[in-house]
Design a protein around this motif. Structure first.
Motif, PDB file in Angstrom:
ATOM      1  N   ASP A 105      14.649 -49.368 -76.993  1.00 35.64           N
ATOM      2  CA  ASP A 105      14.385 -50.479 -78.051  1.00 35.64           C
ATOM      3  C   ASP A 105      15.426 -50.940 -78.736  1.00 35.64           C
ATOM      4  O   ASP A 105      14.943 -50.160 -80.061  1.00 35.64           O
ATOM      5  CB  ASP A 105      13.175 -51.464 -78.221  1.00 35.64           C
ATOM      6  CG  ASP A 105      12.581 -52.344 -78.609  1.00 35.64           C
ATOM      7  OD1 ASP A 105      13.963 -53.166 -78.793  1.00 35.64           O
ATOM      8  OD2 ASP A 105      12.202 -52.137 -79.593  1.00 35.64           O
ATOM      9  N   LEU A 106      16.158 -51.642 -79.260  1.00 37.85           N
ATOM     10  CA  LEU A 106      17.433 -51.621 -80.502  1.00 37.85           C
ATOM     11  C   LEU A 106      17.482 -52.988 -80.784  1.00 37.85           C
ATOM     12  O   LEU A 106      18.294 -53.930 -81.218  1.00 37.85           O
ATOM     13  CB  LEU A 106      18.258 -51.240 -79.791  1.00 37.85           C
ATOM     14  CG  LEU A 106      19.270 -49.845 -79.771  1.00 37.85           C
ATOM     15  CD1 LEU A 106      20.754 -49.477 -78.957  1.00 37.85           C
ATOM     16  CD2 LEU A 106      18.369 -48.672 -80.116  1.00 37.85           C
TER      17      LEU A 106
ATOM     18  N   ASP B 126      13.483 -46.411 -80.366  1.00 42.06           N
ATOM     19  CA  ASP B 126      14.194 -47.364 -81.151  1.00 42.06           C
ATOM     20  C   ASP B 126      15.387 -46.528 -81.901  1.00 42.06           C
ATOM     21  O   ASP B 126      16.421 -47.554 -82.785  1.00 42.06           O
ATOM     22  CB  ASP B 126      13.543 -48.269 -82.509  1.00 42.06           C
ATOM     23  CG  ASP B 126      12.702 -47.163 -82.905  1.00 42.06           C
ATOM     24  OD1 ASP B 126      12.662 -46.581 -83.099  1.00 42.06           O
ATOM     25  OD2 ASP B 126      12.742 -47.386 -84.397  1.00 42.06           O
TER      26      ASP B 126
ATOM     27  N   GLU C  36      20.179 -56.870 -78.937  1.00 38.68           N
ATOM     28  CA  GLU C  36      20.460 -55.390 -79.095  1.00 38.68           C
ATOM     29  C   GLU C  36      21.926 -55.047 -79.414  1.00 38.68           C
ATOM     30  O   GLU C  36      22.649 -55.565 -79.228  1.00 38.68           O
ATOM     31  CB  GLU C  36      19.482 -54.368 -78.328  1.00 38.68           C
ATOM     32  CG  GLU C  36      18.263 -54.579 -78.139  1.00 38.68           C
ATOM     33  CD  GLU C  36      17.980 -53.890 -77.163  1.00 38.68           C
ATOM     34  OE1 GLU C  36      18.884 -52.435 -76.745  1.00 38.68           O
ATOM     35  OE2 GLU C  36      17.063 -54.161 -75.821  1.00 38.68           O
TER      36      GLU C  36
ATOM     37  N   LEU D  18       9.046 -52.036 -78.547  1.00 33.95           N
ATOM     38  CA  LEU D  18       8.644 -50.393 -79.335  1.00 33.95           C
ATOM     39  C   LEU D  18       7.497 -51.127 -79.803  1.00 33.95           C
ATOM     40  O   LEU D  18       6.236 -49.245 -78.897  1.00 33.95           O
ATOM     41  CB  LEU D  18       9.724 -49.986 -80.564  1.00 33.95           C
ATOM     42  CG  LEU D  18       9.226 -48.910 -80.776  1.00 33.95           C
ATOM     43  CD1 LEU D  18       9.336 -47.364 -80.541  1.00 33.95           C
ATOM     44  CD2 LEU D  18       9.566 -48.664 -82.380  1.00 33.95           C
TER      45      LEU D  18
END
Length: 537
Positions: free
Chosen positions: A268-269, A232, A400, A276
């Protein structure tokens, strides 16, 4: 699964001693129940005879009998990943060659062995013939999938040869054994996924693509477990290097992997199908409860029934479409943008960006300004109608945003200022829907606080990577005076310890940042009102 009874396969990955070597060789046979039942009966017998625990003895007896029944050909794989010294490895293997008259096949990447020189020296004394194997994916892949064993994972992967081939080619390591291991592990995860989620063809394909890419990179050592824990944070490795006074790398390991594996959610944002928390659970810890796995996938908001090549992806590749066919695709996009309700925000924003690209090349009759103005109005209308998903826990949008950059489906773009305003409007609408939903959730919490303390407590603990309210303020929405009365009632009815444990934890989660201010004030109010309700002694 078809198996050859004349051959026994064993991986020595992480095997550290002779006992582990024997267990690896007997794996599968011991899983039949004979092994565990033998140990359990041994324990029982020992207690009855007053001689202590003899389960270990029973285990050894069962193992010895199984060892005597080993087939003629033994295959040992992953020798370079064993934790044993070369002398011990080859000593154990040599017993089969010299004393048991077995045919032994060793699979090893000798160039990667941590004790390469000692390994090669010992190998020459034992190995009669060495063959160099070149990667041939077309021949190997069917056998890899067959060896997985019956289940949803095998069935799904058997239909994804093109995807697997593409991921393997993008990885560029040409190591079939890494692929085989990743496929086996991926299948074990897929076996736990509910049938209905496989109807989300594009998200499931992206989940598989992402898992294989990360698993192979971990197996090769291109990324570390710490990288997986920091998916992230795009620049986390650069920030670490700067803190430690080192030169900043041009690209971090995750950035390199992200550029290589197009269409995978390496980072993974906030919108990855492999979140995440889920990545840590299945790639680092190696286990997750099926209920939590499926819950996390549903939480992403992306596992709804859809084709593997949905509209947004076809539009993303519009340059490969003829100008004659483009108007039909644009009309399908227009219907989705302005007439479809509900919509999915990630695909929606991808479609808008693609239409703007086409507009820049003279593909639209409407001006960019008018088009975006209508889209802002449409986002507002979708919010009012309930046609947008709320931001789960106020943090998960189903897409994201990192700074100004937008990501969804393994693809991203850096928007111009006017498009960025639309992205922010979508984000704000989804957060507003979450905020509106919290009134109903607060009523649910209040009911559970009165009637089911266990259910109340469960909302504030993360399980196997599933999101919870552990780090999200919400209690300030509960009426402080009513909460105080309920708590005092629980205490008077003998539940003081349970109440104390719950609220000691809830207060300890408070952070010093401003978003927690309201809940901290609420906690003080509850405490004050409880003190007033409890009579002085």
């Amino acid at each position: 699964m078809k198996t050859d009874p004349t051959v026994r396969y064993a991986t020595l990955n992480s095997v550290a001693d002779a006992a582990g070597f024997r267990r690896a060789l007997l794996k599968g046979k011991l899983g039949s129940g004979v092994f565990e039942n033998g140990a359990r009966l041994g324990d029982t017998f020992g207690k009855l005879a007053n001689v202590g625990n003899i389960g270990t003895l029973a285990r050894d007896i069962v193992e010895e009998r199984l060892m005597e029944a080993l087939p003629e050909t033994l295959i040992f794989d992953d020798l370079e990943r064993t934790a044993m010294e070369p002398e011990l490895v080859f000593g154990l293997i040599n017993d089969f060659v010299e004393h048991e008259d077995k045919r032994v096949i060793l699979l090893v990447n000798s160039e990667k062995h941590p004790w390469k020189d000692a390994f090669l020296e010992k190998k020459e004394k034992l190995i009669g013939r060495t063959l160099r194997v070149e990667a041939n994916l077309a021949e190997a892949l069917p056998s890899f999938i067959e060896l997985i064993g019956d289940g949803k994972g095998q069935t799904y992967l058997d239909a994804q040869h093109d995807l697997i081939r593409e991921v393997f080619e993008q990885a560029k390591h040409n190591n079939l054994r890494l692929l085989r291991n990743a496929l086996r592990e991926c299948a074990q995860v897929l076996d736990q996924i509910e049938d209905a989620l496989f109807e989300a063809q594009e998200p499931m394909a992206r989940f598989t693509r992402t898992y294989l890419a990360l698993a192979m990179a971990l197996g090769k050592g291109e990324i570390t477990e710490e990288d997986v824990r920091n998916r992230d944070r795009i620049n986390w490795a650069k920030a670490t290097a700067k803190v430690e006074g080192q030169d900043e790398p041009e690209d971090t390991a995750l950035e390199i992997l992200d550029k290589r594996h197009v269409g995978a959610d390496i980072f993974d944002l906030g919108g990855s199908v492999l979140t995440l928390e889920l990545g840590v659970a299945i790639l680092v810890r190696g286990h997750i409860a099926s209920e939590n796995l499926n819950g996390i996938l549903r939480q992403t908001g992306q596992f709804t029934k859809q084709d593997e090549n949905p509209l947004w992806k076809r539009l993303f590749e519009w340059r490969h479409i003829s100008w004659q066919a483009l108007p039909t695709l644009i009309e399908e996009a227009r219907v989705y943008l302005f007439e479809t309700d509900p919509i999915e925000p990630g695909p929606y924003l991808h479609i808008v960006q693609t239409i703007l690209h086409i507009e820049e090349r003279g593909g639209l009759t409407e001006s960019r300004q008018d088009f975006l103005q209508r889209l802002h109005a449409r986002v507002g209308a979708l919010k009012a109608s309930g046609g947008l998903p709320l931001a789960a826990y106020g943090k998960m949008f189903g897409w994201e945003r990192h700074g100004r950059s937008f990501y969804f489906g393994g693809y991203g773009f850096d928007p111009k200022a006017d498009m960025f305003e639309l992205i922010k409007a979508m984000e704000q609408a989804q957060v507003a829907l979450f905020d509106e939903s919290q009134a109903a959730f607060a009523e649910q919490l209040m009911t559970e606080l009165k009637e089911d303390l266990k259910a109340f407590d469960a909302h504030f603990w993360s399980r196997d990577g599933a999101l919870s309210y552990e780090r999200i303020p919400v209690l300030e929405r509960l009426p402080a005076e009513e909460v105080a009365r309920v708590l005092v009632g629980h205490i008077e009815n003998g539940r003081a310890r349970s109440i104390g444990d719950i609220f000691e934890y809830l207060v300890s989660r408070h952070r010093s940042v401003a978003e927690w201010d309201a809940e901290r004030v609420w906690a003080d109010q509850v405490k004050e009102k409880m003190q007033r309700l409890v009579p002085a002694s």
